[in-house]
Structure formats: C-alpha cells, structure tokens
Design an enzyme around this catalytic site. Structure first.
Site, PDB file in Angstrom:
ATOM      1  N   LYS A  13     -26.446  47.625  48.913  1.00  0.00           N
ATOM      2  CA  LYS A  13     -25.982  46.249  48.700  1.00  0.00           C
ATOM      3  C   LYS A  13     -27.059  45.388  48.038  1.00  0.00           C
ATOM      4  O   LYS A  13     -26.794  44.693  47.063  1.00  0.00           O
ATOM      5  CB  LYS A  13     -25.561  45.606  50.035  1.00  0.00           C
ATOM      6  CG  LYS A  13     -24.469  46.349  50.779  1.00  0.00           C
ATOM      7  CD  LYS A  13     -24.002  45.588  52.016  1.00  0.00           C
ATOM      8  CE  LYS A  13     -25.060  45.463  53.111  1.00  0.00           C
ATOM      9  NZ  LYS A  13     -25.407  46.735  53.795  1.00  0.00           N
ATOM     10  N   ARG A  89     -20.902  40.182  59.374  1.00  0.00           N
ATOM     11  CA  ARG A  89     -21.159  41.463  60.025  1.00  0.00           C
ATOM     12  C   ARG A  89     -20.371  41.624  61.318  1.00  0.00           C
ATOM     13  O   ARG A  89     -20.445  42.680  61.951  1.00  0.00           O
ATOM     14  CB  ARG A  89     -22.649  41.558  60.365  1.00  0.00           C
ATOM     15  CG  ARG A  89     -23.457  42.458  59.442  1.00  0.00           C
ATOM     16  CD  ARG A  89     -24.897  42.394  59.925  1.00  0.00           C
ATOM     17  NE  ARG A  89     -25.704  43.495  59.521  1.00  0.00           N
ATOM     18  CZ  ARG A  89     -26.459  43.511  58.426  1.00  0.00           C
ATOM     19  NH1 ARG A  89     -26.449  42.504  57.605  1.00  0.00           N
ATOM     20  NH2 ARG A  89     -27.233  44.547  58.177  1.00  0.00           N
ATOM     21  N   ARG A 128     -37.401  53.523  51.506  1.00  0.00           N
ATOM     22  CA  ARG A 128     -37.349  52.176  50.928  1.00  0.00           C
ATOM     23  C   ARG A 128     -38.653  51.412  51.139  1.00  0.00           C
ATOM     24  O   ARG A 128     -39.257  51.489  52.200  1.00  0.00           O
ATOM     25  CB  ARG A 128     -36.199  51.398  51.595  1.00  0.00           C
ATOM     26  CG  ARG A 128     -36.141  49.939  51.205  1.00  0.00           C
ATOM     27  CD  ARG A 128     -34.809  49.331  51.468  1.00  0.00           C
ATOM     28  NE  ARG A 128     -34.544  49.061  52.872  1.00  0.00           N
ATOM     29  CZ  ARG A 128     -33.397  48.524  53.294  1.00  0.00           C
ATOM     30  NH1 ARG A 128     -32.440  48.230  52.456  1.00  0.00           N
ATOM     31  NH2 ARG A 128     -33.222  48.302  54.586  1.00  0.00           N
ATOM     32  N   ARG A 161     -40.169  48.259  55.964  1.00  0.00           N
ATOM     33  CA  ARG A 161     -39.626  47.412  57.015  1.00  0.00           C
ATOM     34  C   ARG A 161     -39.711  48.139  58.355  1.00  0.00           C
ATOM     35  O   ARG A 161     -39.410  49.325  58.425  1.00  0.00           O
ATOM     36  CB  ARG A 161     -38.169  47.062  56.711  1.00  0.00           C
ATOM     37  CG  ARG A 161     -38.018  45.900  55.742  1.00  0.00           C
ATOM     38  CD  ARG A 161     -36.614  45.708  55.239  1.00  0.00           C
ATOM     39  NE  ARG A 161     -35.575  45.866  56.250  1.00  0.00           N
ATOM     40  CZ  ARG A 161     -34.272  45.714  56.004  1.00  0.00           C
ATOM     41  NH1 ARG A 161     -33.864  45.405  54.785  1.00  0.00           N
ATOM     42  NH2 ARG A 161     -33.391  45.874  56.946  1.00  0.00           N
ATOM     43  N   ARG A 172     -28.956  51.056  63.991  1.00  0.00           N
ATOM     44  CA  ARG A 172     -28.245  50.126  63.104  1.00  0.00           C
ATOM     45  C   ARG A 172     -26.900  50.705  62.680  1.00  0.00           C
ATOM     46  O   ARG A 172     -25.920  49.974  62.535  1.00  0.00           O
ATOM     47  CB  ARG A 172     -29.098  49.827  61.862  1.00  0.00           C
ATOM     48  CG  ARG A 172     -30.215  48.813  62.156  1.00  0.00           C
ATOM     49  CD  ARG A 172     -31.378  48.939  61.204  1.00  0.00           C
ATOM     50  NE  ARG A 172     -31.055  48.647  59.827  1.00  0.00           N
ATOM     51  CZ  ARG A 172     -31.792  49.058  58.787  1.00  0.00           C
ATOM     52  NH1 ARG A 172     -32.871  49.782  58.994  1.00  0.00           N
ATOM     53  NH2 ARG A 172     -31.444  48.739  57.575  1.00  0.00           N
TER      54      ARG A 172
HETATM   55  P1  ADP Z   1     -29.478  46.396  56.023  1.00  0.00           P
HETATM   56  O1  ADP Z   1     -28.222  46.058  55.260  1.00  0.00           O
HETATM   57  O2  ADP Z   1     -30.337  47.366  55.324  1.00  0.00           O
HETATM   58  O3  ADP Z   1     -29.224  46.764  57.457  1.00  0.00           O
HETATM   59  P2  ADP Z   1     -30.292  43.548  56.201  1.00  0.00           P
HETATM   60  O4  ADP Z   1     -31.491  43.068  55.526  1.00  0.00           O
HETATM   61  O5  ADP Z   1     -28.955  43.116  55.712  1.00  0.00           O
HETATM   62  O6  ADP Z   1     -30.414  45.146  56.140  1.00  0.00           O
HETATM   63  O7  ADP Z   1     -30.356  43.198  57.761  1.00  0.00           O
HETATM   64  C1  ADP Z   1     -31.485  43.466  58.541  1.00  0.00           C
HETATM   65  C2  ADP Z   1     -31.285  42.975  59.964  1.00  0.00           C
HETATM   66  O8  ADP Z   1     -31.103  41.556  59.972  1.00  0.00           O
HETATM   67  C3  ADP Z   1     -30.068  43.515  60.682  1.00  0.00           C
HETATM   68  O9  ADP Z   1     -30.304  44.790  61.263  1.00  0.00           O
HETATM   69  C4  ADP Z   1     -29.829  42.424  61.732  1.00  0.00           C
HETATM   70  O10 ADP Z   1     -30.738  42.533  62.795  1.00  0.00           O
HETATM   71  C5  ADP Z   1     -30.166  41.167  60.976  1.00  0.00           C
HETATM   72  N1  ADP Z   1     -28.974  40.590  60.295  1.00  0.00           N
HETATM   73  C6  ADP Z   1     -28.768  40.499  58.955  1.00  0.00           C
HETATM   74  N2  ADP Z   1     -27.586  39.932  58.678  1.00  0.00           N
HETATM   75  C7  ADP Z   1     -27.007  39.662  59.882  1.00  0.00           C
HETATM   76  C8  ADP Z   1     -25.765  39.093  60.267  1.00  0.00           C
HETATM   77  N3  ADP Z   1     -24.858  38.696  59.374  1.00  0.00           N
HETATM   78  N4  ADP Z   1     -25.507  38.957  61.602  1.00  0.00           N
HETATM   79  C9  ADP Z   1     -26.409  39.354  62.517  1.00  0.00           C
HETATM   80  N5  ADP Z   1     -27.587  39.922  62.224  1.00  0.00           N
HETATM   81  C10 ADP Z   1     -27.903  40.074  60.920  1.00  0.00           C
END
Ligand code: ADP
Ligand code: ZN
Length: 228
Positions: A13, A89, A128, A161, A172
């Site tokens: 994404k 999410r 990554r 990360r 996750r």
């Molecule tokens: P990825 O898509 O690789 O999991 P992101 O950078 O989108 O990584 O998200 C990293 C972390 O940030 C998630 O595992 C969560 O803890 C938090 N996070 C991101 N977006 C949300 C969301 N919309 N609601 C709740 N937690 C979120």
C-alpha cells in the site's frame, strides 16, 4: 480522485501510494506514518501510542479517527483528492469515515483492495527499510538503496521498523484477519471495491490504477465485465 487502499500489511500500500502521489498529486494520508511521526516526538501521547504499534496491536479507534478528521478537513491542501492508506482498519473506523466524508462532502470514488500471499508478505516486511527523515520505503533485496543504510532521496538513515520482525508480523496478520479483512465486504456492498493482486510489481499495479483513474470506476468495471 478520492480512494482508499485496503489490504494486509506488506501488500504494498505504502509503496503504491508514494507512486500515486507523484503521478497524480493527490494527498497521501497514512495513519501509520502519522502515528510514527507522533512517536518520534517522544511526548506522553507518543509513548502511549508506541505500546500498541510496537506490539502490532491496533491503536484505539478514537485516536486515529481524530487524526483522519483533522487531515481531511482542509480541502484546499488536496485539490486533486486524497488517498487513505492504512485507514479504515475496523468497522467502527469505516462507519465513522462515512460520517466524516458526508459532512465534508468528499465521498470516495473507489476502494482498492490489494490481496497478497503470506510468503510474499513475510519476505517484503522482514526486508523493508524506512527512511528516518523522509519516510521513503526501500527493501534490502527488492529495491535496495544505492548506498546501504542510506536513503536515495534525502541521505537520511534507513532503519527497520520494530514491528517488522517475524513475530510481530504474524501478530499483525492475525489482527488484520480479525478486524480489518471484514471491511473489504463493507466496500463491496457499496459497489466501490476494486481488487488487484498485491503480489504484482508496483509498476504493473500503477498501470491498472491509472486505468481505473482515467476511466472512472464504474465505466472501468463495465469495460472489464465486457472483456470477461
Ligand atoms: P502496515 O500496513 O505495514 O501494517 P502501517 O504503517 O499502516 O503498517 O501501520 C503500523 C501500525 O500503526 C499498525 O500495526 C497499528 O498499530 C497502527 N495503525 C495504523 N493505522 C491504524 C488504524 N487505522 N487503526 C489503528 N491502528 C493503526
Ligand atoms: Zn529519506
């Protein structure tokens, strides 16, 4: 054009979003990036968020919803549209997003669902690397930076990360399956869903999205139906 990028962690994404931003000039809103920015500051709020993010759990809905509402409310900053990456999410977030978008009169045109297989996800996430300074994403094998550990765009330091370790990734994925996967159907029911394979190269995906973008989602769908 207003879009949402859906899909498991590692579907690509963020990488696709960065390309779309360069090509179409839309505002890229990533809740993950916003949260990491908050954590960098080392404030009490940042520390609270870090507990969730580092373990692979979701941050509470109210927090991310407020962040999104703030970002979307300034239309003048994103005249070409917006692209939401990593939000919504949960079903609560999806419903609240609809409420916000109605209020500001900026409905989404389509949601792009990027499917990806577990081996691809694991390979992508464990390799990554992210730039500490500008947030650009690279990969030690798939898209290595020219100089190891240094960002091609800004010379910033690349880091892994803390949530990109195998154990946290599996965590996750479980959270994704439980809380996020069900909202794919939420957009299918609204007739706004387009599915692509996140296992494909980003350049290929960019072509597909460009087509959807140029044709408009409904006529793109009608054309693909004719082809099949
Ligand atoms: P990825 O898509 O690789 O999991 P992101 O950078 O989108 O990584 O998200 C990293 C972390 O940030 C998630 O595992 C969560 O803890 C938090 N996070 C991101 N977006 C949300 C969301 N919309 N609601 C709740 N937690 C979120
Ligand atoms: Zn950088």
């Amino acid at each position: 054009m207003n879009t949402i990028l859906l899909g498991p962690p590692g579907a690509g994404k963020g990488t696709l979003a960065a390309m779309l931003k360069d090509n179409f000039g839309v505002l890229h809103i990533s809740t993950g990036d916003l949260l990491r920015e908050e954590m960098k500051g080392g404030t009490d709020f940042g520390k609270e968020i870090k507990k969730y993010v580092d373990s692979g759990a979701l941050v509470p809905d109210e927090i991310v919803i407020k962040m999104i509402e703030n970002k979307l409310s300034h239309k003048d900053k994103s005249p070409k549209g917006y692209m939401l990456d990593g939000f919504p999410r949960t079903e609560v977030q999806a419903k609240d997003l609809d409420r916000i978008l109605k209020k500001i009169d900026r409905p989404i045109d389509f949601a792009l669902y990027m499917e990806a297989s577990l081996p691809v996800i694991l390979q992508r996430l464990t390799g990554r690397r992210v730039c500490r300074k500008c947030g650009a994403i690279s990969h030690i094998k798939n898209r290595p930076s020219k100089r190891p550990g240094i960002c091609d765009h800004c010379d910033g330091e690349l880091y892994q990360r803390p949530d990109d370790t195998e154990e946290t990734i599996l965590n996750r994925m479980q959270v994704y399956a439980e809380k996020t996967a069900p909202i794919v159907d939420y957009y299918a029911k609204q007739d706004k869903l387009e599915t692509v394979s996140g296992d494909e190269e980003t350049e290929e995906l960019l072509k597909t999205v460009t087509k959807i973008w140029n044709d408009g989602h409904q006529s793109y769908k009608a054309k693909s139906a004719e082809r099949n």
